[in-house]
Design an enzyme around this catalytic site. Structure first.
Site, PDB file in Angstrom:
ATOM      1  N   SER A  94      10.647  28.136   6.563  1.00 59.08           N
ATOM      2  CA  SER A  94      10.669  29.051   7.710  1.00 59.08           C
ATOM      3  C   SER A  94      11.844  30.022   7.685  1.00 59.08           C
ATOM      4  O   SER A  94      11.791  31.075   8.316  1.00 59.08           O
ATOM      5  CB  SER A  94      10.676  28.255   9.020  1.00 59.08           C
ATOM      6  OG  SER A  94      11.893  27.573   9.186  1.00 59.08           O
ATOM      7  N   LYS A 245      16.590  27.371  12.837  1.00 62.43           N
ATOM      8  CA  LYS A 245      16.022  28.713  12.974  1.00 62.43           C
ATOM      9  C   LYS A 245      17.162  29.686  13.266  1.00 62.43           C
ATOM     10  O   LYS A 245      18.313  29.297  13.439  1.00 62.43           O
ATOM     11  CB  LYS A 245      15.010  28.775  14.125  1.00 62.43           C
ATOM     12  CG  LYS A 245      13.906  27.734  14.096  1.00 62.43           C
ATOM     13  CD  LYS A 245      12.861  27.984  13.032  1.00 62.43           C
ATOM     14  CE  LYS A 245      11.799  26.883  13.051  1.00 62.43           C
ATOM     15  NZ  LYS A 245      10.849  27.032  11.917  1.00 62.43           N
TER      16      LYS A 245
END
Length: 494
Positions: A94, A245
């Site tokens: 990600s 993230k």
């Protein structure tokens, strides 16, 4: 009291002083009950802490020396992991190419201030499950309230942050690595009620009733079929999966995504250097050499070669065709590309005939799962990010956005009745937030399960900040074929 030496008194005083400074830092006076034991270890020695050293049995002395060392190591690791730093391995793509699958990170707890654990009785180095035994690595009692001790700063825009997965409070064990419980429940509910419902023609109240029906049916399906979905567990905040993230929205910001560009308060923010999106890449005939894919930095896990005829209709809709007019194969690939990778491939006219961005049909349901918005990955919002102390007016349009914050994260009881909204039994149309919230997204925008899918990250879920990559292993290569990415060792995380 036995006669203690001057050196013992000095050591005792230093240890107690350091321990008291630690207690002041964490703001916990319960720890004072340990002070008499420290005093006994150095001065009075009433408790036989090292009784085993006097044993005449050498086997007992040997075994207990190992036990003593292991217990000391576990206690030391426990406190280091909680208050100073924690190791973390990147499990998914990600954040590629900023962070790679197989990167091992040093995550600083001091950067944002370490949290006092919610579940103090837990096994060090195990997040929620003990390996081999496959049981919980923690004891649910006692449960301490959220408290964060002072650190070096706060989460800033574009920081890469490690945090506990907010939607990981309820887990269907067999699906925990692929789909969160809530997405799974809504999806299963929609599958059960397979008839397509035109939400455009419904009021917000009617839409909410439909979504409630989906969730109830899906939840029942999951709970009644443990063989398929696995055991359903609840996990405390600090025992939920760790995610990493990039923070693209801070408390009080209004975030919107327009054509893939994140906007804050109407202004475009700086994009990460290695921002990626998924594309379909059609060649002129030959396959793309594996060495070329490796040189571009495209992993095997991210590479899909489309040769199944079942894809034909979808490819044609995108203006792609895996076979030319003579019926010969024109291979079509699917993988993420940065702007630089995109330009490199597109410039190779002899090999590449067309590149098309992945359409939104391939995305899942956006957050909130119980609100009809028609938002997607590349065009999302606007959405206001809650800030501590800020008060909002609740409406039918924004209640699903903030309902989880109010109920799941801040512990209130919320009911929607015909005459209005009730919070903790009182009718109201306002709510004041108790915590700050953040919006987290991956740099690999189309391969990232992030805030667009499960919403806000509460401040009590923030774990720490990755500082440095201390080891990086490429799972596509062998130990004697470049498995260790030497160029990433001790690389600072930006």
């Amino acid at each position: 009291m036995r006669q203690a030496t001057r050196a013992q008194w000095i050591k005792c005083a230093i240890v107690i002083l350091l321990y008291l400074i630690f207690l002041i830092w964490v703001r916990s006076w319960w720890g004072l009950i340990v002070v008499p034991f420290i005093f006994d270890i150095y001065i009075t020695k009433k408790i036989p802490w090292s009784f085993w050293k006097k044993s005449k049995n050498p086997a007992v002395r040997s075994v207990m020396s190992w036990v003593d060392a292991i217990v000391f190591a576990l206690v030391a690791v426990y406190f280091v992991n909680i208050y100073i730093f924690q190791n973390y391995q990147i499990p998914s793509s990600s954040l590629e190419k900023s962070l790679l699958v197989g990167d091992f990170l040093y995550v600083s707890k001091m950067s944002y201030g370490p949290r006092v654990p919610n579940t103090p009785l837990s096994m060090p180095l195990a997040q929620h499950t003990l390996p081999v035994f496959n049981t919980k690595s923690y004891i649910e009692w006692p449960q301490w309230k959220y408290k964060r001790v002072p650190g070096f700063g706060k989460v800033k825009l574009n920081d890469i942050v490690v945090f506990n997965f907010p939607a990981g409070d309820t887990v269907a064990v067999n699906y925990q690595q692929t789909t969160d419980f809530y997405t799974l429940a809504y999806g299963e509910g929609q599958r059960i009620y397979s008839k397509q419902i035109e939400m455009d023609s419904l009021t917000r109240a009617q839409q909410r009733a439909i979504y409630d029906l989906y969730y109830a049916a899906g939840r029942k399906q999951i709970m009644n079929n443990p063989r398929i979905y696995g055991e359903v567990l609840w996990r405390p905040v600090d025992r939920r999966e760790n995610y990493v993230k990039r923070c693209v929205g801070l408390p009080g910001d209004t975030l919107q995504i327009v054509g893939g560009q994140v906007m804050i308060d109407g202004k475009a923010i700086e994009n990460p250097e290695n921002l990626q999106f998924n594309y379909f890449v059609q060649t002129t005939g030959p396959y793309i050499p594996e060495d070329m894919l490796r040189e571009l930095g495209i992993s095997k896990d991210d590479t899909m070669l489309i040769e199944d005829s079942g894809w034909e209709s979808g490819l044609l809709e995108m203006g792609l065709d895996s076979r030319n007019a003579q019926g010969k194969l024109n291979p079509v690939y699917h993988f993420p590309l940065t702007k630089k990778m995109y330009e490199t491939l597109l410039g190779n006219k002899k090999l590449i005939s067309k590149i098309v961005m992945e359409p939104e049909d391939y995305a899942g349901q956006m957050y909130p799962l119980n609100l009809y918005t028609q938002w997607n990955r590349n065009n999302y919002g606007p959405i206001w990010i809650p800030a501590k102390g800020a008060t909002i007016t609740l409406t039918e349009d924004n209640l699903p956005i903030y309902e989880r914050c109010i109920v799941a994260y801040e512990g209130n009881k919320l009911e929607v009745k015909p005459d209005g909204i009730y919070i903790n039994g009182e009718k109201t149309n306002e709510y004041t937030f108790k915590m700050d919230y953040y919006w987290m997204m991956g740099d690999n925008r189309h391969n990232s399960a992030d805030s667009r899918y499960w919403g806000f990250v509460p401040e009590d879920h923030v774990v720490g900040k990755p500082i440095v990559v201390w080891l990086s292993l490429d799972k596509d290569r062998g130990w004697f074929d470049g498995k260790i990415r030497w160029n990433r060792l001790f690389k600072w995380v930006g």
